[in-house]
Design a protein around this motif. Structure first.
Motif, PDB file in Angstrom:
ATOM      1  N   ASN A 123       0.828  -1.151  -0.012  1.00  0.00           N
ATOM      2  CA  ASN A 123      -0.064   0.058  -0.033  1.00  0.00           C
ATOM      3  C   ASN A 123       0.901   1.245   0.009  1.00  0.00           C
ATOM      4  N   ARG A 124       0.276   2.382  -0.286  1.00  0.00           N
ATOM      5  CA  ARG A 124       1.074   3.490  -0.338  1.00  0.00           C
ATOM      6  C   ARG A 124       0.776   4.186   1.105  1.00  0.00           C
ATOM      7  N   VAL A 125       1.942   4.369   2.017  1.00  0.00           N
ATOM      8  CA  VAL A 125       1.809   5.101   3.383  1.00  0.00           C
ATOM      9  C   VAL A 125       2.771   5.861   3.441  1.00  0.00           C
ATOM     10  N   VAL A 126       2.164   7.150   3.747  1.00  0.00           N
ATOM     11  CA  VAL A 126       3.152   8.369   4.196  1.00  0.00           C
ATOM     12  C   VAL A 126       2.639   8.786   5.694  1.00  0.00           C
ATOM     13  N   TYR A 127       3.522   9.642   6.159  1.00  0.00           N
ATOM     14  CA  TYR A 127       3.429  10.112   7.497  1.00  0.00           C
ATOM     15  C   TYR A 127       3.640  11.699   7.808  1.00  0.00           C
ATOM     16  N   LEU A 128       2.711  12.190   8.162  1.00  0.00           N
ATOM     17  CA  LEU A 128       2.625  13.720   8.350  1.00  0.00           C
ATOM     18  C   LEU A 128       3.022  13.649  10.075  1.00  0.00           C
ATOM     19  N   VAL A 129       4.309  14.015  10.353  1.00  0.00           N
ATOM     20  CA  VAL A 129       4.814  14.003  11.598  1.00  0.00           C
ATOM     21  C   VAL A 129       4.396  15.423  12.477  1.00  0.00           C
ATOM     22  N   GLU A 130       4.265  16.553  11.744  1.00  0.00           N
ATOM     23  CA  GLU A 130       3.687  17.619  12.355  1.00  0.00           C
ATOM     24  C   GLU A 130       3.379  18.685  11.055  1.00  0.00           C
ATOM     25  N   GLY A 131       2.605  19.522  11.409  1.00  0.00           N
ATOM     26  CA  GLY A 131       2.047  20.638  10.589  1.00  0.00           C
ATOM     27  C   GLY A 131       0.770  20.277   9.836  1.00  0.00           C
ATOM     28  N   GLU A 132       0.606  20.755   8.592  1.00  0.00           N
ATOM     29  CA  GLU A 132      -0.529  20.834   7.882  1.00  0.00           C
ATOM     30  C   GLU A 132      -0.313  20.526   6.416  1.00  0.00           C
ATOM     31  N   ALA A 133      -1.317  19.735   5.753  1.00  0.00           N
ATOM     32  CA  ALA A 133      -0.783  19.163   4.567  1.00  0.00           C
ATOM     33  C   ALA A 133      -2.248  19.089   3.736  1.00  0.00           C
ATOM     34  N   ALA A 134      -2.413  19.413   2.477  1.00  0.00           N
ATOM     35  CA  ALA A 134      -3.539  19.071   1.564  1.00  0.00           C
ATOM     36  C   ALA A 134      -3.053  17.779   0.480  1.00  0.00           C
ATOM     37  N   PHE A 135      -3.765  17.019   0.352  1.00  0.00           N
ATOM     38  CA  PHE A 135      -3.566  16.086  -0.795  1.00  0.00           C
ATOM     39  C   PHE A 135      -4.555  16.208  -2.060  1.00  0.00           C
ATOM     40  N   ASP A 136      -3.829  15.774  -3.052  1.00  0.00           N
ATOM     41  CA  ASP A 136      -4.605  15.371  -4.107  1.00  0.00           C
ATOM     42  C   ASP A 136      -4.150  13.798  -4.477  1.00  0.00           C
ATOM     43  N   VAL A 137      -4.941  12.862  -3.928  1.00  0.00           N
ATOM     44  CA  VAL A 137      -4.371  11.771  -4.005  1.00  0.00           C
ATOM     45  C   VAL A 137      -4.537  10.794  -6.033  1.00  0.00           C
ATOM     46  N   ALA A 138      -3.518  10.459  -6.255  1.00  0.00           N
ATOM     47  CA  ALA A 138      -3.661   9.713  -7.535  1.00  0.00           C
ATOM     48  C   ALA A 138      -4.673   8.431  -7.536  1.00  0.00           C
ATOM     49  N   HIS A 139      -5.738   8.169  -8.147  1.00  0.00           N
ATOM     50  CA  HIS A 139      -6.386   7.154  -8.053  1.00  0.00           C
ATOM     51  C   HIS A 139      -5.766   5.819  -8.448  1.00  0.00           C
ATOM     52  N   ASN A 140      -5.718   4.601  -7.294  1.00  0.00           N
ATOM     53  CA  ASN A 140      -5.303   3.352  -7.684  1.00  0.00           C
ATOM     54  C   ASN A 140      -6.151   2.422  -6.866  1.00  0.00           C
ATOM     55  N   PRO A 141      -7.281   2.001  -7.235  1.00  0.00           N
ATOM     56  CA  PRO A 141      -8.199   1.131  -6.295  1.00  0.00           C
ATOM     57  C   PRO A 141      -7.615  -0.258  -5.654  1.00  0.00           C
ATOM     58  N   LYS A 142      -6.128  -0.584  -6.447  1.00  0.00           N
ATOM     59  CA  LYS A 142      -5.666  -1.857  -5.830  1.00  0.00           C
ATOM     60  C   LYS A 142      -4.585  -1.425  -4.638  1.00  0.00           C
ATOM     61  N   LYS A 143      -4.453  -0.204  -4.667  1.00  0.00           N
ATOM     62  CA  LYS A 143      -3.250   0.309  -3.623  1.00  0.00           C
ATOM     63  C   LYS A 143      -3.885   1.410  -2.862  1.00  0.00           C
ATOM     64  N   PRO A 144      -4.496   1.318  -1.909  1.00  0.00           N
ATOM     65  CA  PRO A 144      -5.099   2.308  -0.987  1.00  0.00           C
ATOM     66  C   PRO A 144      -3.824   3.317  -0.599  1.00  0.00           C
ATOM     67  N   PHE A 145      -4.145   4.736  -0.407  1.00  0.00           N
ATOM     68  CA  PHE A 145      -3.292   5.586   0.118  1.00  0.00           C
ATOM     69  C   PHE A 145      -3.491   5.744   1.556  1.00  0.00           C
ATOM     70  N   ILE A 146      -2.680   5.588   2.530  1.00  0.00           N
ATOM     71  CA  ILE A 146      -2.684   5.727   3.894  1.00  0.00           C
ATOM     72  C   ILE A 146      -1.956   6.747   4.303  1.00  0.00           C
ATOM     73  N   MET A 147      -2.468   7.979   4.832  1.00  0.00           N
ATOM     74  CA  MET A 147      -1.787   9.045   5.599  1.00  0.00           C
ATOM     75  C   MET A 147      -1.782   8.913   7.023  1.00  0.00           C
ATOM     76  N   MET A 148      -0.588   8.808   7.720  1.00  0.00           N
ATOM     77  CA  MET A 148      -0.750   8.624   9.162  1.00  0.00           C
ATOM     78  C   MET A 148      -0.143   9.952   9.843  1.00  0.00           C
ATOM     79  N   THR A 149      -0.740   9.926  11.243  1.00  0.00           N
ATOM     80  CA  THR A 149      -0.307  10.974  12.111  1.00  0.00           C
ATOM     81  C   THR A 149       0.116  10.237  13.270  1.00  0.00           C
ATOM     82  N   GLU A 150       0.609  10.900  14.317  1.00  0.00           N
ATOM     83  CA  GLU A 150       0.472  10.035  15.692  1.00  0.00           C
ATOM     84  C   GLU A 150      -0.654   9.637  16.121  1.00  0.00           C
TER      85      GLU A 150
END
Length: 362
Positions: free
Chosen positions: A175-202
């Motif tokens: 899967n596509r996993v990213v991590y926002l450790v601190e702050g603020e972010a806006a996302f426009d995620v590329a569509h891929n039904p086979k690979k969910p996009f996971i955005m993590m924070t604490e």
């Protein structure tokens, strides 16, 4: 004509051998019946175990990826990386690249081996190791902003005071996993039904397929929030009093909704909002709707990287509605608030990079 005997069956006439054969026949029949029952039970149980194993396998695979990036964030102590006056990109082998400019742009090739910084600089990094995922870290100090195009084509806009960790590329099986450790972010995620996009924070995990959303995760805020502009988002967050198996609650929000999580109580609420208010910072505009001065100055302090102090408790509660052009100097922005008339007693002065808001009547 033959005659039939009318004698009753005499059990004493059965030989010991015949008794033993009869006994074995009865026990064989019983064993066969039990074996059939066991086979039916085993078949049903095996099917259930296989289904469960597949589910656990998928769960563990996802947990492996989320744990991997979480471990990287902890082991490299990303949260403690000091802010500088420049945007900082940390690539393979802990190479630090300082990027000039208030609004910087970075883009990755599909393999992640080439990194384009603006239109004038290209970096290369080794991405050949298939056994471990390689991560890059982007640190955006207060007073700066940055945009980022990931290897899968997803776009990320990072606000002032943000720290973001992400893979240099996304392998075929994960899967596509990213991590926002601190702050603020806006996302426009590329569509891929086979690979969910996971955005993590604490405090939360946000799972999407292809969508536009904004996340705020500042350490000095009491709440984290997710605002969805389009698509669908599932937000997972830990329960305060339930650490068994790291269980988490989930909430699904729809376009035009905000999921707000209190970091102390873990209480999550969802409500409808005007999404433009939460994405306008990308364009250098702050849209406010009856917002108090305390909230406004916190936003301005991050954006301009200047300490702002309000020396009067009543001033903190005064509200403002309208648009603030953040491309103007901070003094001009404060004057816009004063001219609006809603904070008519407001005055200000700047001393040693500290903007102090005072009450004229005192």
């Amino acid at each position: 004509m033959s005659q039939h005997s009318n004698k009753k069956f005499d059990k004493n006439s059965v030989t010991d051998l015949e008794k033993e054969l009869l006994k074995k026949s009865i026990f064989t029949s019983i064993k066969k019946l039990k074996a059939k029952k066991r086979l039916k039970y085993f078949t049903t149980s095996a099917a259930a175990v296989i289904v469960m194993a597949l589910g656990v396998g998928l769960y563990l695979k996802l947990q492996s990826k989320t744990s991997e990036i979480s471990n990287f964030v902890k082991s490299t102590d990303v949260k403690s990386i000091e802010n500088t006056n420049n945007v900082k990109l940390i690539i393979a082998n802990d190479k630090n690249v300082k990027i000039d400019g208030e609004n910087t742009s970075i883009s990755y090739s599909k393999t992640g081996s080439k990194v384009n910084i603006g239109n004038s600089q290209t970096l290369t990094q080794d991405t050949n190791n298939q056994n471990t995922t390689k991560y890059n870290t982007l640190v955006v100090p207060f007073g700066k902003r940055s945009s980022l195009t990931l290897a899968d084509g997803s776009k990320v806009w990072l606000n002032s005071g943000s720290k973001f960790v992400y893979p240099v590329n996304f392998s075929k099986e994960s899967n596509r996993v990213v991590y926002l450790v601190e702050g603020e972010a806006a996302f426009d995620v590329a569509h891929n039904p086979k690979k969910p996009f996971i955005m993590m924070t604490e405090n939360q995990e946000i799972e999407v397929l292809g969508t536009v959303f904004n996340v705020s995760n500042y350490s000095d805020d009491t709440n984290n929030f997710v605002v969805l502009k389009s698509g669908s988002v599932q937000v997972s967050y830990p329960e305060k009093h339930n650490s068994i198996l790291n269980q988490k609650k989930k909430i699904i929000i729809k376009p035009g909704q905000m999921a707000n999580i209190n970091k102390a109580t873990k209480l999550v609420t969802a409500k409808r909002v005007n999404t433009d208010h939460y994405f306008s910072w990308k364009d250098g505009v702050l849209i406010l709707d009856n917002s108090n001065l305390n909230y406004i100055t916190k936003k301005l302090s991050r954006y301009y990287n200047i300490a702002i102090t309000i020396d009067d408790e009543q001033l903190k509660k005064q509200t403002f509605s309208g648009h603030l052009d953040l491309k103007d100097a901070v003094e001009k922005v404060i004057e816009t608030i004063i001219e609006a008339g809603t904070a008519e007693n407001l005055n200000y002065k700047i001393t040693n990079n500290n903007l102090i808001l005072t009450n004229k009547t005192h």
